[in-house]
Write an enzyme that holds these catalytic residues in place. Structure first.
Site, PDB file in Angstrom:
ATOM      1  N   LYS A 153       0.850  -1.192   0.000  1.00 16.15           N
ATOM      2  CA  LYS A 153       0.000   0.000   0.000  1.00 16.15           C
ATOM      3  C   LYS A 153       0.882   1.237   0.000  1.00 16.15           C
ATOM      4  O   LYS A 153       1.820   1.348   0.800  1.00 16.15           O
ATOM      5  CB  LYS A 153      -0.903  -0.008   1.233  1.00 16.15           C
ATOM      6  CG  LYS A 153      -1.860   1.174   1.338  1.00 16.15           C
ATOM      7  CD  LYS A 153      -2.783   0.982   2.532  1.00 16.15           C
ATOM      8  CE  LYS A 153      -3.773   2.128   2.676  1.00 16.15           C
ATOM      9  NZ  LYS A 153      -4.703   1.908   3.813  1.00 16.15           N
ATOM     10  N   ASP A 288     -13.629   0.520   9.558  1.00 16.47           N
ATOM     11  CA  ASP A 288     -13.833   0.877   8.154  1.00 16.47           C
ATOM     12  C   ASP A 288     -14.182  -0.387   7.367  1.00 16.47           C
ATOM     13  O   ASP A 288     -13.528  -0.728   6.379  1.00 16.47           O
ATOM     14  CB  ASP A 288     -12.571   1.535   7.599  1.00 16.47           C
ATOM     15  CG  ASP A 288     -12.845   2.374   6.353  1.00 16.47           C
ATOM     16  OD1 ASP A 288     -14.026   2.661   6.082  1.00 16.47           O
ATOM     17  OD2 ASP A 288     -11.883   2.742   5.658  1.00 16.47           O
TER      18      ASP A 288
END
Length: 501
Positions: A153, A288
């Site tokens: 990421k 999330d």
């Protein structure tokens, strides 16, 4: 960016929505009151060519994508609630979860090398093109030198400056709402905005996300409802995060729910139970949990990624949450009402029995009915009206819990349209009640409370008294009382909205 610049960006955001006819879309014109309909007709005079292209959800998605990461986060939340906004609307927003335009791979490679202080070839055998791109970062498939498949990421270039600008705009919008929209004040817009801004700022340091992934991986392993990929610590820096490859198929892929042997009901149950077990049993939860961050594997295994937003609950909040859920499971509305008063979520100027009656009016008609027969939009409207009658304010420290509960229920409903949230929650909540409210646990907490009181008294005796504070200015005299009043709020406007099922 100063207040003037933030106001300009806020007006620009409004103009973007108006030009796309996404603020008060024409398709909903028949539902607007006369004054709102007139305003919508006036605004539509300023609409651009995009206002005639696509459905309302498509136009809103285009607008939010242009407005930046904070707006995209809002779109991600909306896209989990097909039961409220409709399947077509959330489908139009779904690409905001992980299908935004990526930045070039060579830029990502430079970011990785700068962050890790070493050449790509020293750590990775291969480093591929982006496989997912979201509002703050994108992920690349790679293979480590030891042969392990991983996801890397990388934060978007310039994202910190953009988030800082968005934060100022959001804070300004909250101040304007609090000043000019009195009915919205009980939702604590400034405190809500501060919570969202802080959570987003923490997402910009991927070292913190690595720590969150590691911590939650340990928590998830204790229950087995959900799992997390292992962190590759050699591949972690402030702007870079490397995790082992997540098993399964992303829930944003329609093929995820068509896998042979997949059990939809069990998958939805595991999602709900994973969230509740994290929050109740451990006081830390993945905050999330939209489809872009979830992978499904037959028969009912869920793997979560993207640990940038972590929610935490203290012992008192966990107990209040469990007792509220248990009260609803037992349809003991008086108990639910008492807990709200004990926690300070409802001001003591109101009557417990009257509040219990109001909760019964909303909850009782929907128990035992299939999910597809329950209008979440109607339920949300009823709850909002009732909580206003009892002066319930949004609790800033519970914003992430409320938001995650709504998201989890929305995803569970998309997995299994007939999903029963209460049936899924029952074993986790009852387990907590048996363990924490049994006599030994009560005795332990009593001893801990007594020890804390003794310690506090000892510290007070050892500390010399502080000089009296200066007298407040006339305009400051009510600020402590005002702060106390704002602190007395609800454990769950949004949580009950998602949980009353």
């Amino acid at each position: 960016m100063g207040t003037i610049a933030a106001l300009g960006r806020l007006l620009g955001a409004g103009l973007t929505l108006v030009r796309e006819d996404a603020l008060l879309p024409r398709e909903l014109g028949d539902l607007y009151p006369p004054a709102v309909r007139a305003a919508a007709d006036t605004l539509r005079l300023f609409a651009g060519a995009g206002a005639r292209q696509g459905r309302p959800g498509e136009r809103l998605a285009r607008s939010l994508e242009r407005l930046g990461p904070v707006a995209i986060k809002l779109g991600q939340l909306l896209s989990t609630r097909a039961d409220i906004f409709g399947a077509a609307f959330v489908e139009d927003l779904s690409h905001l979860k992980d299908k935004l335009d990526p930045f070039p791979t060579d830029v990502a490679r430079r970011e990785v090398e700068a962050g890790l202080g070493r050449k790509i070839s020293e750590l990775f055998e291969s480093f591929g093109e982006p496989v997912a791109a979201a509002s703050l970062a994108q992920a690349h498939e790679a293979v480590l030198a030891d042969g392990r498949r991983v996801a890397v990421k990388v934060l978007r270039p310039g994202i910190m400056r953009r988030v800082a600008q968005d934060a100022e705009v959001l804070a300004l919008a909250a101040r304007l709402v609090e000043r000019w929209a009195p009915p919205a004040r009980r939702l604590e817009p400034k405190a809500f905005a501060a919570t969202v801004i802080r959570a987003t700022e923490l997402e910009l340091d991927l070292r913190l996300e690595a720590a969150g992934a590691d911590e939650l991986g340990e928590v998830m392993a204790r229950d087995g409802y959900m799992r997390a990929p292992k962190v590759v610590w050699d591949g972690v820096a402030k702007r870079v995060l490397t995790l082992e490859w997540a098993r399964g198929v992303a829930l944003t892929d329609p093929a995820a729910l068509e896998q042979p042997g997949l059990e939809r009901k069990a998958l939805a149950d595991n999602l709900v139970r994973a969230f509740l077990a994290q929050a109740l049993d451990h006081g830390v939860f993945h905050a999330d949990l939209h489809e872009g961050n979830l992978f499904a594997e037959a028969p009912a295994q869920i793997t979560a990624v993207d640990f940038g937003i972590i929610g935490r609950l203290g012992p008192a909040e966990r107990r209040y949450l469990a007792e509220i859920l248990y009260g609803f499971l037992e349809r003991d509305y008086e108990r639910v009402a008492r807990v709200h008063f004990e926690a300070g979520y409802v001001p003591k100027t109101h009557d417990v029995a009257a509040f219990a009656q109001a909760l019964r009016a909303v909850g009782q008609p929907i128990f035992g009915r299939p999910a597809r027969e329950v209008s979440m939009a109607r339920l949300l409207t009823q709850l909002f009206e009732i909580t206003a009658l009892f002066d319930m304010h949004l609790r800033p420290e519970l914003v992430l819990l409320q938001k995650t509960m709504m998201t989890v229920e929305g995803v569970a409903r998309r997995i299994d349209p007939d999903h029963d949230l209460w049936a899924a929650a029952d074993p986790v909540v009852r387990r907590w009640m048996v363990r924490e409210l049994a006599p030994p646990a009560r005795a332990r907490r009593l001893a801990e409370d007594a020890a804390a009181v003794v310690k506090g008294l000892a510290e007070r005796l050892e500390t010399p008294p502080a000089p009296p504070p200066p007298a407040p200015e006339p305009h400051e005299g009510l600020s402590p009382l005002l702060w106390f009043a704002l602190g007395a709020a609800t454990a769950g406007v949004a949580f009950l909205m998602g949980a009353l099922r």
